[in-house]
Design a protein around this motif. Sequence first.
Motif, PDB file in Angstrom:
ATOM      1  N   GLU A  70      -6.846   4.396  -5.929  1.00 32.26           N
ATOM      2  CA  GLU A  70      -6.667   3.089  -5.054  1.00 32.26           C
ATOM      3  C   GLU A  70      -7.508   1.944  -5.397  1.00 32.26           C
ATOM      4  O   GLU A  70      -6.969   0.813  -5.638  1.00 32.26           O
ATOM      5  CB  GLU A  70      -6.871   3.322  -3.690  1.00 32.26           C
ATOM      6  N   ARG A  88       0.613  -1.017   0.070  1.00 29.31           N
ATOM      7  CA  ARG A  88      -0.077   0.008   0.052  1.00 29.31           C
ATOM      8  C   ARG A  88       0.792   1.268   0.124  1.00 29.31           C
ATOM      9  O   ARG A  88       0.544   2.285  -0.547  1.00 29.31           O
ATOM     10  CB  ARG A  88      -1.116   0.184   1.228  1.00 29.31           C
ATOM     11  N   ASP A 120      -5.488  -1.334  -7.454  1.00 35.84           N
ATOM     12  CA  ASP A 120      -5.140  -2.385  -6.382  1.00 35.84           C
ATOM     13  C   ASP A 120      -4.421  -3.605  -6.895  1.00 35.84           C
ATOM     14  O   ASP A 120      -3.811  -4.062  -6.381  1.00 35.84           O
ATOM     15  CB  ASP A 120      -6.652  -2.634  -5.929  1.00 35.84           C
ATOM     16  N   LYS A 176       0.860   4.631  -2.922  1.00 38.80           N
ATOM     17  CA  LYS A 176       0.810   5.876  -2.468  1.00 38.80           C
ATOM     18  C   LYS A 176       2.036   6.465  -3.298  1.00 38.80           C
ATOM     19  O   LYS A 176       1.952   7.536  -4.081  1.00 38.80           O
ATOM     20  CB  LYS A 176       1.179   6.313  -1.254  1.00 38.80           C
TER      21      LYS A 176
END
Length: 232
Positions: A74, A46, A78, A50
């Motif tokens: 996001e 994750r 994913d 970013k």
Amino acid sequence: MDGQASSEHFAEKRVTFYHTYGYLQDQDWVIPLRAWVHEEPAPAQRGLAKVARKLLAQRAGIADLSDPEKALFEQRSDDFFADSESQESVKFRFDDDPENQEFSLESADGKTATDLNGLLEGTFKLDQPTAGRLLEAQRSTQGWLRFRAVSDDGRRGIGFVRLVPPEGLSVISDIDDTIKVTGIPAGERTVLMNTFFRDYVPVPCMAGMYRDFGDDAAFHYVSGGPWQMYRP
């Protein structure tokens, strides 16, 4: 799991079955199938997402991302950061099957486990009596059947196959700039914005034109985009 520290992260294992079709060969329905076994991104992944979001926003010419734009990125990125699972078998059952028959996916060269990318591609067959039983049990229309992953470790995944008769109408369609505005001729910035940071916009009139082909038409979508974009 939500609220767990990274050292206690237990990701859910999933199977993504790519929508497919079946065709008659002799007395059997032959069904090509592609499956991807993976886990949701871990906290460290994750973090990489970013960083990627920031870099892609800069390349798209976006100085400051809004919260909705961050949420879209996001969602759509994913699967780029998911943890692919190798050496996994892929088993499944059709919903509402009165005989509860289990199927296993096997590649053309006899492999029964996913590769390093978590992928396994192969074909399986349904004889016509079995297919008829399943279509009736699922009260199917237009030949659609639903199946789901079977495993001992709780992995989840639902797939769909359409049994396409030997005669009828098939429409082969691209996606980007055919049914969805991507803006490929406008260059990289526009493509990045429309792919990761903007709501999808349908190409005008295409949905109506496709509906005019009728409910019995079978649609086969193709794309040169990365397979990680399949779900969005």
